[in-house]
Motif scaffolding. Structure first.
Motif: not given
Length: 144
Positions: A1-30
Motif C-alpha cells: 500500500m502507498r500511505i500518506l502519513v502526518s510527518a509528526c507521527l513518523l517522528g519528524e520534529n515538525c509540531k508547533y512546539n518543536g516536538g513530534n508525535n512518534r507512534n511506534e505502533g503505527l511505525l510497526r504497522r507501516l
C-alpha cells in the motif's frame, strides 16, 4: 500500500512546539508499505517551533490572535500537489490537528475544547475521495 502519513507521527520534529508525535505502533504497522510523510504547516512556510494554531469558523488563527490562514492554505495546496500524480491507498493523520484532524479539532478558543470537524488537509483530502483514518483509529484498518 502507498500511505500518506502526518510527518509528526513518523517522528519528524515538525509540531508547533518543536516536538513530534512518534507512534511506534503505527511505525510497526507501516513496515512493508510505501510511506509518504506530509506536514502541511511546514510546507506552508510556518517555522518549527511556532505558536499553536486553532481553527475558528474555518479560519486558522494562532494563539496570539494572528490570522495564519494563508500559510495553512498554501501548505495544503503544496501537500495536494505533491501527491497529485500518485495513487494513495490510505491516509493516516494526527488527531485533533488544525490541518490533519480527521474527526475532531479544537474549537478556536485555545481552551482545549474539542468539536467535531476536520483540519484543513483532512477536509481537502476527504473532499477528493481519499480514505482517511485518525491515528487513534488504526484498529479499524485490518489490512494495515
Amino acid at each position: 500500500m502507498r500511505i500518506l502519513v502526518s510527518a509528526c507521527l513518523l517522528g519528524e520534529n515538525c509540531k508547533y512546539n518543536g516536538g513530534n508525535n512518534r507512534n511506534e505502533g503505527l511505525l510497526r504497522r507501516l513496515q512493508g508499505h510505501e510511506v509518504i510523510p506530509v506536514c502541511p504547516e511546514v510546507l506552508g512556510g510556518l517555522g518549527v517551533p511556532r505558536p499553536c494554531v486553532e481553527l475558528r469558523d474555518g479560519v486558522a488563527y494562532n494563539c496570539h490572535g494572528e490570522n495564519v490562514d494563508a500559510a495553512f492554505h498554501r501548505g495544503v495546496e503544496k501537500a495536494l500537489a505533491q501527491i497529485e500524480e500518485q495513487s494513495i491507498d490510505l491516509v493516516v493523520l494526527q488527531s485533533r490537528s488544525p490541518t490533519c484532524g480527521v474527526k475532531q479539532i479544537y474549537d478556536g478558543t485555545f481552551t482545549k475544547r474539542l468539536i467535531d470537524g476536520q483540519g484543513m488537509l483532512a477536509a481537502a483530502l476527504h473532499a477528493r475521495g481519499y480514505r482517511l483514518v485518525d491515528v487513534e483509529d488504526l484498529d479499524t484498518v485490518p489490512e494495515l
